[in-house]
Design an enzyme around this catalytic site. Structure first.
Site, PDB file in Angstrom:
ATOM      1  N   GLY A  56      21.246  40.169  34.630  1.00  0.00           N
ATOM      2  CA  GLY A  56      20.835  41.291  33.859  1.00  0.00           C
ATOM      3  C   GLY A  56      21.026  42.606  34.768  1.00  0.00           C
ATOM      4  N   CYS A  57      20.071  43.633  34.619  1.00  0.00           N
ATOM      5  CA  CYS A  57      20.427  44.799  35.242  1.00  0.00           C
ATOM      6  C   CYS A  57      20.700  44.599  36.932  1.00  0.00           C
ATOM      7  CB  CYS A  57      19.254  46.063  35.191  1.00  0.00           C
ATOM      8  SG  CYS A  57      19.334  47.251  36.024  1.00  0.00           S
TER       9      CYS A  57
END
Length: 223
Positions: A56-57
């Protein structure tokens, strides 16, 4: 008539064969891909090793690993794609094939690669495909990059065990490490430098706290 029946039977067999091929176990195709690409082993630096993860981020993942005892430095960047010199703007289109990733510099005398993988799976929703939380797209997909056969076996076994425990498909790809591209300067230590950013407040910090509550014994200065 016999000719028509024979033709229809041949077509049926063809499509059955195609369907069987398309349903080949994911781990088999994954294993084939791994064999076709030789992983690149990074050099140790004064006894420190490097590991690479996408989850993810990268703002979130960087903060998670930086809070772990034995981790010296975490760098945000891009990996897993097919283009050179990816940027934040280009990778966000999904067209580069790269995922937001982190390079973890750690002391194997304090924390093992195996524990880093436990942290990886324990700090995300391991069943979410192409994203984490509100971040969606191939650039946010989950990947563990292995650098040798030992790491590969560790990751495969842990992924298999987690899938069995949850009785769900685990989304993380298992990929030979090839190249890590360092992200733009403003992405480095982003959570630490932007604590009042709305995304950091609503997504990144809560994710960090959830992780720390589960792995208290691995957090720096937890005593």
């Amino acid at each position: 008539m016999n000719t028509i029946v024979y033709t229809l039977l041949s077509i049926s067999i063809f499509f059955s064969s195609c369907q069987g091929t398309s349903q080949t176990n994911n781990s088999e195709s994954e294993s084939t891909q791994q064999k076709s690409i030789t992983p690149i082993q990074t050099e140790s630096i004064n006894g420190l090793e490097k590991a690479y993860f996408a989850s993810g981020c990268f703002w979130c993942v960087e903060a998670i690993y930086e809070s772990v005892e034995g981790v010296t430095e975490v760098t945000s960047g891009y990996s897993g794609g097919h283009t050179k010199n990816p940027t934040y703007e280009s990778s966000n289109t999904g067209a580069t094939g790269h995922a937001e990733a982190v390079e973890v510099l750690y002391d194997p005398k304090i924390i093992s690669f195996s524990s880093l993988v436990d942290i990886y799976f324990g700090s995300q929703n391991p069943t979410q495909i192409n994203g984490q939380g509100p971040d969606r797209g191939s650039q946010y997909r989950s990947i563990i990059f292995f650098q040798n056969d030992e790491q590969k076996e560790i990751v495969i076994e842990k992924k298999k065990a987690l899938g069995k425990k949850l009785n769900r498909r685990i989304a993380a790809e298992i990929t030979p490490f090839q190249k890590f591209w360092i992200a733009e300067d403003y992405h480095q230590d982003y959570e630490k430098r932007n604590p009042y950013n709305r995304y950091i407040q609503n997504v990144s910090i809560p994710r960090l706290k959830r992780f720390q509550s589960k792995f208290t014994e691995l957090i720096k200065n937890h005593h």
